[in-house]
Scaffold this motif. Structure first.
Motif, PDB file in Angstrom:
ATOM      1  N   ALA A 101      50.504  37.259  31.247  1.00  0.00           N
ATOM      2  CA  ALA A 101      51.517  38.257  30.921  1.00  0.00           C
ATOM      3  C   ALA A 101      52.504  37.706  29.889  1.00  0.00           C
ATOM      4  CB  ALA A 101      52.259  38.675  32.187  1.00  0.00           C
ATOM      5  N   LYS A 102      53.009  38.582  29.054  1.00  0.00           N
ATOM      6  CA  LYS A 102      53.987  38.158  28.054  1.00  0.00           C
ATOM      7  C   LYS A 102      55.272  37.643  28.702  1.00  0.00           C
ATOM      8  CE  LYS A 102      52.774  40.521  23.796  1.00  0.00           C
ATOM      9  NZ  LYS A 102      53.233  41.436  22.717  1.00  0.00           N
ATOM     10  N   THR A 103      55.477  37.994  29.937  1.00  0.00           N
ATOM     11  CA  THR A 103      56.667  37.540  30.654  1.00  0.00           C
ATOM     12  C   THR A 103      56.425  36.250  31.435  1.00  0.00           C
ATOM     13  OG1 THR A 103      56.034  38.952  32.522  1.00  0.00           O
ATOM     14  CG2 THR A 103      57.541  39.896  30.893  1.00  0.00           C
ATOM     15  N   HIS A 104      55.234  35.710  31.354  1.00  0.00           N
ATOM     16  CA  HIS A 104      54.907  34.491  32.093  1.00  0.00           C
ATOM     17  C   HIS A 104      55.708  33.308  31.531  1.00  0.00           C
ATOM     18  CE1 HIS A 104      52.557  31.152  33.762  1.00  0.00           C
ATOM     19  NE2 HIS A 104      51.993  32.010  34.586  1.00  0.00           N
ATOM     20  N   PRO A 105      56.140  32.377  32.376  1.00  0.00           N
ATOM     21  CA  PRO A 105      56.921  31.228  31.876  1.00  0.00           C
ATOM     22  C   PRO A 105      56.199  30.402  30.821  1.00  0.00           C
ATOM     23  CG  PRO A 105      57.100  31.389  34.257  1.00  0.00           C
ATOM     24  CD  PRO A 105      56.075  32.399  33.848  1.00  0.00           C
ATOM     25  N   SER A 162      48.067  40.865  33.356  1.00  0.00           N
ATOM     26  CA  SER A 162      49.155  41.578  32.682  1.00  0.00           C
ATOM     27  C   SER A 162      50.325  41.868  33.619  1.00  0.00           C
ATOM     28  CB  SER A 162      48.629  42.888  32.082  1.00  0.00           C
ATOM     29  OG  SER A 162      48.179  43.757  33.101  1.00  0.00           O
ATOM     30  N   SER A 163      50.029  41.945  34.934  1.00  0.00           N
ATOM     31  CA  SER A 163      51.097  42.194  35.906  1.00  0.00           C
ATOM     32  C   SER A 163      51.810  40.912  36.321  1.00  0.00           C
ATOM     33  CB  SER A 163      50.522  42.875  37.149  1.00  0.00           C
ATOM     34  OG  SER A 163      49.648  41.994  37.841  1.00  0.00           O
ATOM     35  N   GLY A 164      51.305  39.769  35.842  1.00  0.00           N
ATOM     36  CA  GLY A 164      51.939  38.501  36.153  1.00  0.00           C
ATOM     37  C   GLY A 164      51.512  37.889  37.468  1.00  0.00           C
ATOM     38  N   GLN A 165      50.513  38.483  38.140  1.00  0.00           N
ATOM     39  CA  GLN A 165      50.083  37.940  39.427  1.00  0.00           C
ATOM     40  C   GLN A 165      49.312  36.627  39.276  1.00  0.00           C
ATOM     41  OE1 GLN A 165      48.428  41.029  42.225  1.00  0.00           O
ATOM     42  NE2 GLN A 165      48.499  42.278  40.375  1.00  0.00           N
ATOM     43  N   ALA A 166      48.635  36.461  38.144  1.00  0.00           N
ATOM     44  CA  ALA A 166      47.804  35.278  37.922  1.00  0.00           C
ATOM     45  C   ALA A 166      47.494  35.185  36.440  1.00  0.00           C
ATOM     46  CB  ALA A 166      46.519  35.359  38.739  1.00  0.00           C
ATOM     47  N   VAL A 167      46.866  34.089  36.039  1.00  0.00           N
ATOM     48  CA  VAL A 167      46.358  33.959  34.683  1.00  0.00           C
ATOM     49  C   VAL A 167      44.848  34.160  34.717  1.00  0.00           C
ATOM     50  CG1 VAL A 167      48.200  32.403  33.981  1.00  0.00           C
ATOM     51  CG2 VAL A 167      46.062  31.455  34.879  1.00  0.00           C
ATOM     52  N   PRO A 175      41.271  33.074  32.885  1.00  0.00           N
ATOM     53  CA  PRO A 175      40.562  32.234  31.921  1.00  0.00           C
ATOM     54  C   PRO A 175      39.608  33.072  31.096  1.00  0.00           C
ATOM     55  CG  PRO A 175      39.585  31.978  34.086  1.00  0.00           C
ATOM     56  CD  PRO A 175      40.788  32.854  34.269  1.00  0.00           C
ATOM     57  N   THR A 176      39.467  32.729  29.840  1.00  0.00           N
ATOM     58  CA  THR A 176      38.654  33.547  28.949  1.00  0.00           C
ATOM     59  C   THR A 176      38.118  32.723  27.796  1.00  0.00           C
ATOM     60  OG1 THR A 176      38.687  35.491  27.501  1.00  0.00           O
ATOM     61  CG2 THR A 176      40.718  34.229  27.651  1.00  0.00           C
ATOM     62  N   ALA A 177      37.069  33.227  27.168  1.00  0.00           N
ATOM     63  CA  ALA A 177      36.572  32.658  25.920  1.00  0.00           C
ATOM     64  C   ALA A 177      37.379  33.240  24.760  1.00  0.00           C
ATOM     65  CB  ALA A 177      35.086  32.963  25.749  1.00  0.00           C
ATOM     66  N   ALA A 178      37.405  32.521  23.646  1.00  0.00           N
ATOM     67  CA  ALA A 178      38.260  32.898  22.517  1.00  0.00           C
ATOM     68  C   ALA A 178      37.952  34.283  21.970  1.00  0.00           C
ATOM     69  CB  ALA A 178      38.111  31.853  21.404  1.00  0.00           C
ATOM     70  N   GLU A 179      36.704  34.726  22.075  1.00  0.00           N
ATOM     71  CA  GLU A 179      36.320  36.022  21.504  1.00  0.00           C
ATOM     72  C   GLU A 179      37.086  37.180  22.119  1.00  0.00           C
ATOM     73  OE1 GLU A 179      33.432  32.977  20.973  1.00  0.00           O
ATOM     74  OE2 GLU A 179      33.822  33.964  22.894  1.00  0.00           O
ATOM     75  N   ALA A 180      37.582  37.003  23.343  1.00  0.00           N
ATOM     76  CA  ALA A 180      38.308  38.088  24.013  1.00  0.00           C
ATOM     77  C   ALA A 180      39.595  38.452  23.283  1.00  0.00           C
ATOM     78  CB  ALA A 180      38.618  37.697  25.456  1.00  0.00           C
ATOM     79  N   ILE A 181      40.144  37.529  22.525  1.00  0.00           N
ATOM     80  CA  ILE A 181      41.434  37.776  21.860  1.00  0.00           C
ATOM     81  C   ILE A 181      41.354  38.992  20.947  1.00  0.00           C
ATOM     82  CG2 ILE A 181      43.137  36.813  20.273  1.00  0.00           C
ATOM     83  CD1 ILE A 181      42.260  34.038  21.260  1.00  0.00           C
ATOM     84  N   ASP A 182      40.278  39.089  20.161  1.00  0.00           N
ATOM     85  CA  ASP A 182      40.133  40.194  19.218  1.00  0.00           C
ATOM     86  C   ASP A 182      39.625  41.467  19.879  1.00  0.00           C
ATOM     87  OD1 ASP A 182      40.989  38.678  17.029  1.00  0.00           O
ATOM     88  OD2 ASP A 182      38.984  37.856  16.709  1.00  0.00           O
ATOM     89  N   PHE A 183      38.879  41.333  20.971  1.00  0.00           N
ATOM     90  CA  PHE A 183      38.239  42.501  21.573  1.00  0.00           C
ATOM     91  C   PHE A 183      39.053  43.117  22.706  1.00  0.00           C
ATOM     92  CE2 PHE A 183      34.799  40.929  19.128  1.00  0.00           C
ATOM     93  CZ  PHE A 183      33.933  41.997  18.929  1.00  0.00           C
ATOM     94  N   TYR A 184      39.990  42.360  23.263  1.00  0.00           N
ATOM     95  CA  TYR A 184      40.792  42.895  24.356  1.00  0.00           C
ATOM     96  C   TYR A 184      42.287  42.666  24.107  1.00  0.00           C
ATOM     97  CZ  TYR A 184      36.244  42.823  26.629  1.00  0.00           C
ATOM     98  OH  TYR A 184      34.922  43.012  26.919  1.00  0.00           O
ATOM     99  N   ARG A 187      46.105  43.475  24.171  1.00  0.00           N
ATOM    100  CA  ARG A 187      46.968  44.331  24.995  1.00  0.00           C
ATOM    101  C   ARG A 187      48.408  43.966  24.694  1.00  0.00           C
ATOM    102  NH1 ARG A 187      44.569  45.823  30.728  1.00  0.00           N
ATOM    103  NH2 ARG A 187      46.792  46.060  31.111  1.00  0.00           N
ATOM    104  N   PRO A 188      49.286  44.948  24.640  1.00  0.00           N
ATOM    105  CA  PRO A 188      50.694  44.654  24.324  1.00  0.00           C
ATOM    106  C   PRO A 188      51.407  43.853  25.409  1.00  0.00           C
ATOM    107  CG  PRO A 188      50.428  46.957  24.944  1.00  0.00           C
ATOM    108  CD  PRO A 188      49.040  46.395  24.798  1.00  0.00           C
ATOM    109  N   ASP A 189      50.832  43.817  26.619  1.00  0.00           N
ATOM    110  CA  ASP A 189      51.476  43.097  27.716  1.00  0.00           C
ATOM    111  C   ASP A 189      50.823  41.746  28.006  1.00  0.00           C
ATOM    112  OD1 ASP A 189      49.133  44.225  28.571  1.00  0.00           O
ATOM    113  OD2 ASP A 189      49.960  45.187  30.365  1.00  0.00           O
TER     114      ASP A 189
END
Length: 313
Positions: free
Chosen positions: A171-175, A235-240, A242-251, A253-255
């Motif tokens: 989440a964008k609000t994550h520390p 996005s709700s801040g409950q957890a992080v 893990p992802t592969a780099a390709e997700a950045i362009d395909f998913y 999200r503003p949050d």
């Protein structure tokens, strides 16, 4: 030594019985005996110890020849099969499963397969990253595009298609959201996601280890069942997530933000299929990867254990 004679020798080395070898190869027992005797005369030594009438054994010379010939024979047989498929074309259906954006990453390979085998029908289906092995094992898929390692005895791993840098979605609000990168040791301060699907620990650890490099436990939080659930929980801040780099362009999200994991090894991807599956289209698709990259999946020796996992596209 003729190819058929090599096949007879290798089959007898496996069966250690003239009758079963003859039955398996659909030849007479006399043909098997003749082929072995001719090879022994050419080599100048016995390949099998026949002192026990009920059970023959390989001699040291026979074991050496078996070990030397087996990879050569397999390579020749595969080459001939590839040539046959290329000359005649292949018909039938191949059910391929891949995960989200990774389906796009292998599109060139899929296109190459389709061009080489226009009479074959490829059904490309979505594969749930939370439980990627079950559809393959239950026969819903013929071949799956998975991250490595896959060290399951009932599954064959083919050529590596590509590798991906590791990232965390949060989440964008994550520390940690304003950091340029995180380390594997930072995982001890974070919460990842849990689930209830069977998957080897060696696969889970690629995306989210159970302990940091110093030994600190890594927490698991909300239970999720698919990739979309991971994005929502992140996005709700409950957890992080893990992802592969390709997700950045395909998913995007503003949050959400995507943070690289600076000391994580690249995530390797490859095709895999049931070891007992003889569908020739599986090898044809794997050959399309060989043409593209010439790479193969080797060196994965971690022990497999059923456990929970959390992975992504």
């Amino acid at each position: 030594m003729e190819l058929r004679d090599i096949e007879i020798f290798l089959t007898l080395a496996e069966e250690l019985h003239f009758g079963r070898t003859a039955e398996r190869l659909h030849v007479s027992q006399a043909r098997v005996s003749q082929a072995i005797s001719q090879q022994e005369r050419r080599l100048g030594g016995a390949l099998f110890d026949r002192s026990n009438r009920r059970q023959i054994r390989l001699t040291p010379l026979g074991r050496q020849l078996r070990d030397d010939l087996h990879p050569i024979y397999e390579g020749l047989r595969d080459s001939l099969e590839r040539a046959r498929l290329a000359a005649q074309g292949v018909t039938g259906v191949l059910r391929l499963g891949s995960m989200g954006v990774q389906g796009w990453m292998i599109q060139e390979i899929v296109d190459r397969f389709r061009a080489a085998h226009p009479d074959a029908r490829l059904e490309h289906r979505e594969l749930n990253p939370v439980d990627p092995l079950t559809p393959l094992r239950e026969g819903e898929l013929d071949i799956a595009h998975l991250w490595l390692p896959v060290n399951e005895p009932d599954i064959t791993v083919g050529p590596i298609t590509h590798s991906s840098p590791a990232f965390l979605a949060m989440a964008k609000t994550h520390p940690y959201a304003d950091r340029e990168s995180v380390s594997l040791e930072d995982y001890g301060d974070l919460t990842f996601m849990g689930h209830r699907s069977p998957i080897p620990a060696s696969m889970e650890e690629v995306f989210q280890p159970f302990h940091t490099p110093s030994g600190r436990p890594i927490a698991r939080g909300p239970i999720i069942s698919d990739w979309e659930g991971q994005l929502k929980a992140a996005s709700s801040g409950q957890a992080v997530a893990p992802t592969a780099a390709e997700a950045i362009d395909f998913y995007p999200r503003p949050d959400l933000v995507y943070i690289p994991v600076r000391d994580a090894p690249p995530i390797r991807w490859a095709f895999a299929w049931r070891a007992t599956d003889t569908n020739p289209l599986i090898r044809a698709l794997a050959d399309a990867v060989d043409t593209a990259t010439g790479d193969t999946a080797t060196g994965d020796t971690a022990t497999d254990t059923d456990t929970d996992t959390d992975t992504d596209d």
